[in-house]
Design a protein around this motif. Structure first.
Motif, PDB file in Angstrom:
ATOM      1  N   VAL A 155       0.855  -1.289  -0.072  1.00 34.01           N
ATOM      2  CA  VAL A 155       0.031   0.018  -0.047  1.00 34.01           C
ATOM      3  C   VAL A 155       0.872   1.289  -0.288  1.00 34.01           C
ATOM      4  O   VAL A 155       1.985   1.249   0.721  1.00 34.01           O
ATOM      5  N   LEU A 156       0.375   2.217  -0.938  1.00 37.67           N
ATOM      6  CA  LEU A 156       1.049   3.401  -0.784  1.00 37.67           C
ATOM      7  C   LEU A 156       0.263   4.529  -0.013  1.00 37.67           C
ATOM      8  O   LEU A 156      -0.794   4.989  -0.588  1.00 37.67           O
ATOM      9  N   LEU A 157       0.544   5.130   0.865  1.00 35.99           N
ATOM     10  CA  LEU A 157      -0.157   5.955   1.709  1.00 35.99           C
ATOM     11  C   LEU A 157       0.371   7.622   1.378  1.00 35.99           C
ATOM     12  O   LEU A 157       1.577   7.679   2.255  1.00 35.99           O
ATOM     13  N   ASP A 158      -0.241   8.216   1.111  1.00 32.84           N
ATOM     14  CA  ASP A 158       0.177   9.667   0.696  1.00 32.84           C
ATOM     15  C   ASP A 158      -0.360  10.494   1.600  1.00 32.84           C
ATOM     16  O   ASP A 158      -1.403  10.965   1.783  1.00 32.84           O
ATOM     17  N   GLU A 159       0.532  10.975   2.690  1.00 36.14           N
ATOM     18  CA  GLU A 159       0.263  12.140   3.630  1.00 36.14           C
ATOM     19  C   GLU A 159      -1.096  11.308   4.563  1.00 36.14           C
ATOM     20  O   GLU A 159      -2.176  12.395   4.586  1.00 36.14           O
ATOM     21  N   PRO A 160      -1.366  10.503   5.023  1.00 37.53           N
ATOM     22  CA  PRO A 160      -2.438   9.863   5.583  1.00 37.53           C
ATOM     23  C   PRO A 160      -2.934  10.631   6.745  1.00 37.53           C
ATOM     24  O   PRO A 160      -4.280  10.634   7.298  1.00 37.53           O
ATOM     25  N   THR A 161      -2.228  11.546   7.534  1.00 40.19           N
ATOM     26  CA  THR A 161      -2.707  12.192   8.593  1.00 40.19           C
ATOM     27  C   THR A 161      -2.989  13.457   8.199  1.00 40.19           C
ATOM     28  O   THR A 161      -3.231  14.382   9.288  1.00 40.19           O
ATOM     29  N   ASN A 162      -2.977  14.010   7.142  1.00 44.07           N
ATOM     30  CA  ASN A 162      -3.032  15.473   6.770  1.00 44.07           C
ATOM     31  C   ASN A 162      -4.608  15.840   7.228  1.00 44.07           C
ATOM     32  O   ASN A 162      -5.524  15.359   7.079  1.00 44.07           O
ATOM     33  N   GLY A 163      -4.495  16.837   7.950  1.00 48.74           N
ATOM     34  CA  GLY A 163      -5.789  17.696   8.560  1.00 48.74           C
ATOM     35  C   GLY A 163      -6.359  16.955   9.740  1.00 48.74           C
ATOM     36  O   GLY A 163      -7.397  17.365  10.089  1.00 48.74           O
ATOM     37  N   LEU A 164      -5.669  16.074  10.252  1.00 46.52           N
ATOM     38  CA  LEU A 164      -6.192  15.182  11.392  1.00 46.52           C
ATOM     39  C   LEU A 164      -5.749  15.862  12.786  1.00 46.52           C
ATOM     40  O   LEU A 164      -4.556  16.427  12.889  1.00 46.52           O
ATOM     41  N   ASP A 165      -6.632  16.029  13.665  1.00 47.72           N
ATOM     42  CA  ASP A 165      -6.262  16.445  15.239  1.00 47.72           C
ATOM     43  C   ASP A 165      -5.260  15.483  15.752  1.00 47.72           C
ATOM     44  O   ASP A 165      -5.298  14.343  15.108  1.00 47.72           O
ATOM     45  N   PRO A 166      -4.667  15.792  16.741  1.00 46.86           N
ATOM     46  CA  PRO A 166      -3.647  14.810  17.240  1.00 46.86           C
ATOM     47  C   PRO A 166      -4.178  13.526  17.706  1.00 46.86           C
ATOM     48  O   PRO A 166      -3.335  12.534  17.557  1.00 46.86           O
ATOM     49  N   SER A 167      -5.211  13.519  18.174  1.00 50.99           N
ATOM     50  CA  SER A 167      -5.901  12.094  18.536  1.00 50.99           C
ATOM     51  C   SER A 167      -6.080  11.198  17.387  1.00 50.99           C
ATOM     52  O   SER A 167      -5.815  10.062  17.265  1.00 50.99           O
ATOM     53  N   ALA A 168      -6.877  12.014  16.396  1.00 48.43           N
ATOM     54  CA  ALA A 168      -7.157  11.117  15.055  1.00 48.43           C
ATOM     55  C   ALA A 168      -5.951  10.796  14.526  1.00 48.43           C
ATOM     56  O   ALA A 168      -5.781   9.722  13.810  1.00 48.43           O
ATOM     57  N   ARG A 169      -4.673  11.774  14.422  1.00 52.42           N
ATOM     58  CA  ARG A 169      -3.441  11.379  13.833  1.00 52.42           C
ATOM     59  C   ARG A 169      -2.948  10.015  14.778  1.00 52.42           C
ATOM     60  O   ARG A 169      -2.571   9.131  14.049  1.00 52.42           O
ATOM     61  N   ASP A 170      -2.851  10.036  15.791  1.00 54.88           N
ATOM     62  CA  ASP A 170      -2.557   8.872  16.615  1.00 54.88           C
ATOM     63  C   ASP A 170      -3.248   7.785  16.172  1.00 54.88           C
ATOM     64  O   ASP A 170      -2.596   6.581  16.019  1.00 54.88           O
ATOM     65  N   ASP A 171      -4.512   7.618  16.132  1.00 56.24           N
ATOM     66  CA  ASP A 171      -5.261   6.673  15.703  1.00 56.24           C
ATOM     67  C   ASP A 171      -4.844   6.073  14.297  1.00 56.24           C
ATOM     68  O   ASP A 171      -4.612   4.892  14.001  1.00 56.24           O
ATOM     69  N   MET A 172      -4.687   6.917  13.300  1.00 53.26           N
ATOM     70  CA  MET A 172      -4.353   6.847  12.030  1.00 53.26           C
ATOM     71  C   MET A 172      -2.694   5.868  12.006  1.00 53.26           C
ATOM     72  O   MET A 172      -2.683   4.966  11.287  1.00 53.26           O
TER      73      MET A 172
END
Length: 310
Positions: A155-172
């Protein structure tokens, strides 16, 4: 052979070279691709998918030539794009089923796989709602689910945490780590946030202005530096007082930002000396730990562009 290999890969546009003679091998596990905006990360992914032709050089994905086998590569690879590309009036379930069928799955298998992947990404309860009502974090999870629905080998994931808050970023980031460790799928994940890649990657590739700056195991970036980070509290000038007192005690110390001081380790007695000095000054010791190199040090030493530490 790596899951991704490039040799002399170059992509030139009028007035700018996005990739410049790139020599790269990406193996199994989770590989982080880091670089400032404009470093060539997204261009590389598009070339690997056979969507954009290279100007010169070659690249292969899972043993297939990107110049001639783009269709076969896209059938074996999952891709999570950076940009917002989801239809607002379609449910996550219907969209992922449709994209699973486009990847070659029969309808029944696509529905079964869709149920599984939406559960894995945490959208089991929301899968029948129109995507237009989703939060940014939920939309990112839909994009990740469609990249996984056909059981890809990479899988190629291009900036998967873009626009996420810290909690959502940790989940991703936890999901990205699971893909590589539990699902056994090779992952290439891009980010301009250095701390993210340190947390999830087995290997890190650093690009600067289209050129390879460094490619190594993450642990090689994060080795100990031979110094301690000491953080104290008690008064506004605590770091200045501590630094001077440590120098007076025969140690080499320098400011490290905030109320922190970096102290070079002289020998095994250095932590004891630091502790005693802190106590003598009547300061509170918040932490004393080994300082490790970070990926950002590669950019600082190499003079690369604007890349954020976290």
């Amino acid at each position: 052979m790596g899951v991704i290999e490039t040799a002399g890969l170059t992509k030139a546009y009028p007035g700018v070279t996005a990739l410049d003679d790139l020599e790269l091998t990406v193996g199994e596990g989770v590989t982080g691709l880091v670089g400032a905006n404009g470093a060539g990360k997204s261009t590389l992914i598009k070339i690997l998918l056979g969507l954009v032709p290279a100007t010169s050089g070659s690249a292969s994905v899972l043993g297939y030539d990107v110049a001639t086998d783009g269709g076969r590569i896209r059938g074996l690879v999952g891709y999570m794009p950076e940009h917002d590309c989801l239809p607002a009036d379609v449910s996550a379930s219907d969209l992922v089923v449709h994209l699973g069928q486009m990847s070659g799955l029969p309808y029944a298998a696509a529905r079964e796989r869709t149920s599984d992947v939406l559960r894995h990404v945490g959208l089991a309860e929301e899968r029948y709602r129109p995507i237009g009502g989703y939060s940014t974090g939920m939309k990112q999870r839909v994009k990740l689910a469609q990249a996984l629905v056909h059981d890809p080998r990479l899988v190629l994931l291009d900036e998967p945490t873009n626009g996420l808050d810290p909690s959502a970023r940790d989940d991703m980031l936890a999901l990205v780590r699971r893909i590589g460790s539990e699902f056994g799928i090779a992952v290439l994940v891009t980010s301009h946030l250095l701390g993210e890649l340190e947390r999830v990657s087995d290997h890190v590739v650093v690009l600067d202005a289209g050129r390879l700056l460094r490619s190594s195991a993450t642990t090689e970036f994060l080795h100990a530096t031979g110094s301690l980070i000491v953080e104290v509290l008690g008064r506004p000038d605590a770091d200045r007082l501590l630094g001077q007192a440590l120098v007076d005690a025969g140690l080499v110390a320098r400011p490290a930002g905030g109320t922190m001081v970096e102290v070079e380790v002289r020998d095994d007695t250095t932590p004891d000396v630091v502790r005693d000095v802190v106590v003598d000054l009547g300061l509170g010791l918040v932490r004393m730990q080994e300082r490790h190199h970070r990926i950002e040090d590669v950019f600082r030493d190499g003079g690369a562009g604007s890349v954020q530490p976290v």
